[in-house]
Design a protein around this motif. Sequence first.
Motif, PDB file in Angstrom:
ATOM      1  N   ASP A  49       0.821  -1.245  -0.208  1.00  0.00           N
ATOM      2  CA  ASP A  49      -0.083  -0.035  -0.001  1.00  0.00           C
ATOM      3  C   ASP A  49       0.944   1.358   0.083  1.00  0.00           C
ATOM      4  O   ASP A  49       0.612   2.349  -0.716  1.00  0.00           O
ATOM      5  N   ARG A  50       1.875   1.268   0.693  1.00  0.00           N
ATOM      6  CA  ARG A  50       2.667   2.476   1.152  1.00  0.00           C
ATOM      7  C   ARG A  50       3.847   2.644   0.013  1.00  0.00           C
ATOM      8  O   ARG A  50       4.003   3.843  -0.491  1.00  0.00           O
TER       9      ARG A  50
ATOM     10  N   LEU B 178      -5.588  -3.031   2.905  1.00  0.00           N
ATOM     11  CA  LEU B 178      -5.428  -4.242   1.776  1.00  0.00           C
ATOM     12  C   LEU B 178      -6.083  -5.666   2.374  1.00  0.00           C
ATOM     13  O   LEU B 178      -6.221  -6.560   1.773  1.00  0.00           O
ATOM     14  N   ASP B 179      -5.850  -5.530   3.667  1.00  0.00           N
ATOM     15  CA  ASP B 179      -6.430  -6.874   4.305  1.00  0.00           C
ATOM     16  C   ASP B 179      -7.614  -7.239   3.960  1.00  0.00           C
ATOM     17  O   ASP B 179      -8.154  -8.063   3.723  1.00  0.00           O
TER      18      ASP B 179
ATOM     19  N   ALA C  13     -11.922  -9.538   0.592  1.00  0.00           N
ATOM     20  CA  ALA C  13     -12.974  -9.328  -0.280  1.00  0.00           C
ATOM     21  C   ALA C  13     -12.967 -10.044  -1.470  1.00  0.00           C
ATOM     22  O   ALA C  13     -13.773 -10.746  -2.150  1.00  0.00           O
ATOM     23  N   LEU C  14     -11.463 -10.137  -2.076  1.00  0.00           N
ATOM     24  CA  LEU C  14     -11.315 -11.085  -3.305  1.00  0.00           C
ATOM     25  C   LEU C  14     -11.312 -12.806  -3.219  1.00  0.00           C
ATOM     26  O   LEU C  14     -11.356 -13.071  -4.261  1.00  0.00           O
TER      27      LEU C  14
ATOM     28  N   GLU D 249      -7.413   1.736  -6.742  1.00  0.00           N
ATOM     29  CA  GLU D 249      -8.287   1.006  -7.435  1.00  0.00           C
ATOM     30  C   GLU D 249      -8.841  -0.149  -6.513  1.00  0.00           C
ATOM     31  O   GLU D 249      -9.981  -0.710  -6.644  1.00  0.00           O
ATOM     32  N   LEU D 250      -7.859  -0.965  -5.723  1.00  0.00           N
ATOM     33  CA  LEU D 250      -7.985  -2.178  -5.237  1.00  0.00           C
ATOM     34  C   LEU D 250      -9.010  -1.740  -4.003  1.00  0.00           C
ATOM     35  O   LEU D 250      -9.935  -2.703  -3.817  1.00  0.00           O
ATOM     36  N   LYS D 251      -8.762  -0.753  -3.278  1.00  0.00           N
ATOM     37  CA  LYS D 251      -9.824  -0.433  -2.244  1.00  0.00           C
ATOM     38  C   LYS D 251     -11.075   0.093  -2.413  1.00  0.00           C
ATOM     39  O   LYS D 251     -11.984  -0.361  -1.745  1.00  0.00           O
ATOM     40  N   ARG D 252     -11.291   0.371  -3.746  1.00  0.00           N
ATOM     41  CA  ARG D 252     -12.566   0.613  -4.175  1.00  0.00           C
ATOM     42  C   ARG D 252     -13.359  -0.560  -4.365  1.00  0.00           C
ATOM     43  O   ARG D 252     -14.626  -0.532  -4.590  1.00  0.00           O
TER      44      ARG D 252
END
Lengths: 246, 319
Positions: free
Chosen positions: B204-205, B301-302, B307-308, B226-229
Amino acid sequence: MSNATTMLGRNFKHTLRNPVAVFNAVLFPIVLMLMFVYVFGGAFDIDGKYIDYATPGMIVLTICYGLSATALAVNSDMTRGIINRFKVMDISRSAVLSAHVAATMLRSLIAIAALVGVAFALGFRPAASALDWLATIGFIVLVSFATAWITVALGLAAKTPESAGLVSVPLVMLPFLSSAIVPAETMGPGVRQFAEYQPFTPIIETVRGLLTGDPSTGSALSAVIWCAGIALVGYVWALSTFKKRA
Amino acid sequence: MVVPMTSSAIAASGLRKAYKDKVVLDGIDLDVAAGTIFSLLGPNGAGKTTTVNVLTTLMKADGGTVRVAGHDVATETKAVRAAIGVTGQFAAVDDLLTGRENLQLMAALKGLGSGESKRVVDDLLGRFDLTESAQKMAATYSGGMRRKLDLAMTLVGKPRIIFLDEPTTGLDPRSRRTMWDIIRQLVAEGVTIFLTTQYLEEADRLADRIAVLDQGKLVAQGTPAELKRQIPGSHVRLRFAGDVELDSAARVLTDATRDDEEDLILRVPSDGGAKSVRTVLAQLDAHSIEVEEFSVHTPDLDDVFLALTGRTSTKVSAS
Ligand SMILES: Nc1ncnc2c1ncn2[C@@H]1O[C@H](COP(=O)(O)OP(=O)(O)OP(=O)(O)O)[C@@H](O)[C@H]1O
Ligand SMILES: [Mg+2]
């Protein structure tokens, strides 16, 4: 070429950082020679002085004795992470291995020089001419080169450091089962046949012939063919194993 | 995938790799723009190291094509090797040499002259805080020092594309931050970084783009934003002193849910903005319910991983 030289420098630093191994490589053959000359020498039935007979054999023994260190060094190189770094660099595949071969050869030449020095002190008086000496040195370099390559291959093929220690044992033992210490004729029947046909007998006879100023073309030819074969098999085998091991 | 070669430092398509009949990479497509940080994120055994090994010529793929620095890894191996630097998962240093000698060895293999070699080596030792231990044998280094020496060795010769396989695993927080700073500095100089990690925060960072690898497949790819969305929105977390307060708060805040893992916590869906937060607090105030602790939780991101893949990364690695 310059990559191989750099790698050779690396191997030398390794060798110097391990003084016990150097000491061992130089000292053990000398101790062995003293033992054969003073303890067993009188018991062998040999024409002329025993030291003159034994020194050529001891020279070859010295080469072989140094090989166990090579097998271990090559194997530990493979099990350490540094080899993967070399593999992803744009350097020649054989540089790492050639460096081990060159270091082995240098180490055994140093040990042989010490051994021959001691032999002279003990009364070794070879009849060799300057040309014979040159030929001897050239031949010793060839033997060392061939045995080093086959040992590198064996060290690479070994799965663990323990088995790498073991694979070199036959190479160290072979000269004992040749005419190195005593003439083949004086051995028991099975051993004698083995001694007559294994590569170290012509190799040792060639060194002996050169140093007594009486070289035999037959032995020399068969020794050179043996060495060329051993070197070729060792080189091909070592390189293909090196490429396979990730 | 059609990508202009000039802007892609690394481009892989349809990458497949199996060990015997165990499929480890099952059709991976990657594209890393030059001068960016790309992070491959995945739990233990996801196939991160295998991917790095294939991209760096250490291993041959069973299928697919890979171009690194514009060269095919299968047919132009030498050119690829000349362009890249690799720091593997396990430190690749020579234990029997000192830190300085390790770096000198790299400089010699990269063909640097003696003057330049000395300058580069001194510079790297200083940059990685290794000057004091430069004369000590690498065998005596701590894990973190070996890791730093390892990366320093990779930087000799200024490779344009650098692969880092879990570069911060096993580092203390301070060394980790040093490592991050060095990585950012490299990218500022125009270097492309391909980095694998198990740490969501790290990806993330650092990363411009992240790909999430799970059991040999990329389950998501995109910028961190984008991933967080792709996952449920943010929420407000409220902690109460006891069950009484919690129950009355739950009655007031009708859309609140209790936290699965912790008692005394309510989660209230919220966009995290000042206005909606104020509304929640005002409702509680009106009923004189005391809140012990209050925080706005934005997805990390966890949550993405959960979610993924339907699992958290930690649950995967524990199994
Ligand atoms: N040489 C090998 N032979 C057989 N299977 C292997 C080999 N190397 C890796 N594997 C398997 O491939 C899978 C992926 O391994 P890989 O090392 O790429 O994972 P990783 O994502 O790097 O994991 P970690 O986070 O633990 O480093 C694992 O299931 C592993 O067991
Ligand atoms: Mg890994």
